[in-house]
Design a protein around this motif. Structure first.
Motif, PDB file in Angstrom:
ATOM      1  N   HIS A   1       0.644  -1.135  -0.026  1.00 39.08           N
ATOM      2  CA  HIS A   1      -0.034  -0.125  -0.032  1.00 39.08           C
ATOM      3  C   HIS A   1       1.074   1.074   0.064  1.00 39.08           C
ATOM      4  CE1 HIS A   1      -3.597  -2.283   0.781  1.00 39.08           C
ATOM      5  NE2 HIS A   1      -3.101  -3.047   1.550  1.00 39.08           N
ATOM      6  N   VAL A   2       0.444   2.188  -0.783  1.00 34.22           N
ATOM      7  CA  VAL A   2       1.355   3.685  -0.953  1.00 34.22           C
ATOM      8  C   VAL A   2       0.291   4.684  -0.637  1.00 34.22           C
ATOM      9  CG1 VAL A   2       2.808   5.208  -2.044  1.00 34.22           C
ATOM     10  CG2 VAL A   2       3.151   2.567  -1.832  1.00 34.22           C
ATOM     11  N   ARG A   3       0.206   5.473   0.171  1.00 31.88           N
ATOM     12  CA  ARG A   3      -0.562   6.663   0.265  1.00 31.88           C
ATOM     13  C   ARG A   3       0.244   7.870   0.659  1.00 31.88           C
ATOM     14  NH1 ARG A   3      -2.913   2.212   3.359  1.00 31.88           N
ATOM     15  NH2 ARG A   3      -4.855   1.546   2.457  1.00 31.88           N
ATOM     16  N   THR A   4      -0.677   9.025   0.700  1.00 31.00           N
ATOM     17  CA  THR A   4      -0.070  10.206   0.928  1.00 31.00           C
ATOM     18  C   THR A   4      -0.795  10.983   2.036  1.00 31.00           C
ATOM     19  OG1 THR A   4      -1.336  11.446  -0.604  1.00 31.00           O
ATOM     20  CG2 THR A   4       0.523  10.559  -1.598  1.00 31.00           C
ATOM     21  N   ALA A   5       0.146  12.005   2.765  1.00 32.51           N
ATOM     22  CA  ALA A   5      -0.425  12.573   3.794  1.00 32.51           C
ATOM     23  C   ALA A   5       0.323  13.845   4.065  1.00 32.51           C
ATOM     24  CB  ALA A   5      -0.274  11.906   5.098  1.00 32.51           C
ATOM     25  N   ASP A   6      -0.577  14.926   4.289  1.00 36.53           N
ATOM     26  CA  ASP A   6       0.170  16.228   4.630  1.00 36.53           C
ATOM     27  C   ASP A   6       0.617  16.172   5.910  1.00 36.53           C
ATOM     28  OD1 ASP A   6      -0.321  17.111   1.794  1.00 36.53           O
ATOM     29  OD2 ASP A   6      -2.092  17.595   2.263  1.00 36.53           O
ATOM     30  N   CYS A   7       1.972  16.752   6.135  1.00 39.28           N
ATOM     31  CA  CYS A   7       2.177  16.649   7.496  1.00 39.28           C
ATOM     32  C   CYS A   7       2.937  17.997   7.726  1.00 39.28           C
ATOM     33  CB  CYS A   7       3.367  15.508   7.818  1.00 39.28           C
ATOM     34  SG  CYS A   7       2.712  13.672   7.518  1.00 39.28           S
ATOM     35  N   VAL A   8       3.154  18.128   9.226  1.00 40.84           N
ATOM     36  CA  VAL A   8       3.736  19.326   9.688  1.00 40.84           C
ATOM     37  C   VAL A   8       5.080  19.218   9.854  1.00 40.84           C
ATOM     38  CG1 VAL A   8       3.893  21.310  11.609  1.00 40.84           C
ATOM     39  CG2 VAL A   8       1.714  20.094  10.961  1.00 40.84           C
ATOM     40  N   LEU A   9       5.978  19.935   9.442  1.00 43.23           N
ATOM     41  CA  LEU A   9       7.579  19.893   9.687  1.00 43.23           C
ATOM     42  C   LEU A   9       7.807  20.392  11.092  1.00 43.23           C
ATOM     43  CD1 LEU A   9      10.421  19.429   8.652  1.00 43.23           C
ATOM     44  CD2 LEU A   9      10.391  21.680   7.515  1.00 43.23           C
ATOM     45  N   ALA A  10       8.336  19.598  11.849  1.00 44.70           N
ATOM     46  CA  ALA A  10       8.542  20.141  13.412  1.00 44.70           C
ATOM     47  C   ALA A  10      10.071  20.172  13.763  1.00 44.70           C
ATOM     48  CB  ALA A  10       7.760  19.278  14.257  1.00 44.70           C
ATOM     49  N   GLY A  11      10.864  19.586  12.860  1.00 46.41           N
ATOM     50  CA  GLY A  11      12.301  19.559  13.245  1.00 46.41           C
ATOM     51  C   GLY A  11      13.208  18.875  12.184  1.00 46.41           C
ATOM     52  N   PHE A  12      14.414  18.817  12.531  1.00 52.58           N
ATOM     53  CA  PHE A  12      15.305  17.702  11.721  1.00 52.58           C
ATOM     54  C   PHE A  12      16.599  17.384  12.540  1.00 52.58           C
ATOM     55  CE2 PHE A  12      17.333  22.029  11.082  1.00 52.58           C
ATOM     56  CZ  PHE A  12      18.580  21.686  11.329  1.00 52.58           C
TER      57      PHE A  12
END
Length: 360
Positions: free
Chosen positions: A198-209
């Motif tokens: 399964h491959v899906r997409t999601a919009d996520c918040v960038l919170a750090g690196f």
């Protein structure tokens, strides 16, 4: 131990394809520890994908092998932990522990099962050079009447059934379908099978690196981006990372992310675990390195103002099961719109409906 196929053996592998191919044998893709069982009487070894033995971690399976399997055989399969809610990979990870007392305790508290799906040797016969159709038929005969916690994976040659499995079984914690050429021989460490995931997409918040392991003061490089989603209480939860970037892109990200770095007086939703020392002796969100106690788990916190779209396979609890992949920046999305509600929920499915006696 004296078998026609001797350990260590690297298991046969699969390559990803976008759709289920026709004309093959299909089976569910189990989400556990890949393992080869070598049995010669009371001499038993559980091999792993990296060819290191895992025998000591699963004493309950050693006992089951002695009770259920032929006296001399080599099987390929998957070690899993099954619950009423499906497969529990996190509990399975906890089974790999150096302390014998904890291994014994966990064997009773979270017992494992073995799902067999291929046969490499039986008695004095080496089956690796035989086509899969013959190996599967011999495996079914060898495991006829086998009891839990040893199980035989279901197979089908009906592509419509395989497609239904692909859709339905994800709700039990399985992560796709495996297709094996019926005339294919067993080829260790070769990608001659096919996996459809399964491959899906999601919009996520960038919170750090986190910095890359090769990063230096003279040549700073971003290693991975930390992703977040807001839960029902509007708390930003860590859901995973993306990290597959070229060296040039890692260098570019340093400058791109610099405007998002926090000032000394600014708070961060994950401030309590931004420092690596916070992870010592406890399991906090984002602690993805239980296998390496010396790894620096600290990160550079960023103001959670930017959104990125990622590809992921499936969820394990509140987090992405595997590494996510960067798709694009979503400057048209606001961080507060990045919630768990956007994620597709798989159909709930019982493991007992897939393999009788598993998860019940």
């Amino acid at each position: 131990m004296k078998l026609p196929v001797m350990p260590p053996v690297a298991p046969m592998l699969a390559k990803s394809v976008p759709a289920i191919p026709a004309g093959a044998s299909y089976e569910p893709k189990w989400d556990g520890f890949r393992s080869l069982i070598f049995r010669d009487g009371d001499d038993i070894e559980f091999g792993s994908r990296n060819e290191k033995p895992m025998t000591r971690y699963f004493p309950e399976l050693v006992a089951a092998v002695k009770a259920e399997l032929p006296q001399r055989c080599v099987l390929d399969g998957e070690i899993v932990i099954a619950t009423d809610a499906g497969l529990d990979f996190e509990a399975l990870q906890q089974r790999i522990h150096p302390a014998a007392s904890r291994v014994t305790m966990l064997a009773e508290k979270t017992p494992a099962s073995f799902i067999a799906f291929d046969l490499l040797a039986l008695g004095d016969e080496d089956y690796t050079g035989r086509p899969f159709a013959q190996r599967r038929a011999a495996l079914e005969r060898a495991l006829a009447g086998v009891n839990a916690p040893i199980h035989l994976t279901p197979t089908t040659v009906d592509v419509d059934v395989a497609q239904r499995w692909f859709v339905e079984l994800e709700g039990a914690g399985l992560d796709g379908v495996i297709a094996k050429p019926l005339d294919g021989t067993y080829q260790p460490d070769k990608r001659v099978m096919f996996k459809i995931k399964h491959v899906r997409t999601a919009d996520c918040v960038l919170a750090g690196f986190r910095w890359h392991k090769t990063s230096t003061e003279a040549n700073p490089l971003v290693g991975s981006l930390l992703l977040g989603l807001y839960n029902a209480e509007q708390r930003l939860q860590h859901v995973g990372v993306v990290g597959a970037f070229t060296a040039a892109r890692r260098a570019e990200l340093v400058a791109e992310l610099e405007p998002l770095t926090l000032g000394d007086e600014e708070d961060h939703p994950w401030g309590e675990w931004a420092n690596a020392e916070a992870h010592r002796g406890q399991r906090l969100p984002g602690n993805v390195s239980r296998w390496n106690a010396t790894k620096d788990l600290s990160f550079v916190p960023l103001r959670p103002e930017r959104v990125l779209e990622v590809k992921y396979e499936h969820m394990e609890g509140t987090r992405f099961r595997h590494l996510a992949h960067f798709v694009r920046w979503r400057d048209d999305r606001t961080p507060d719109s990045c919630t768990y509600e956007q994620l597709e929920q798989p159909i709930t499915y019982s493991l007992d409906d897939i393999v009788s006696g598993l998860g019940s």
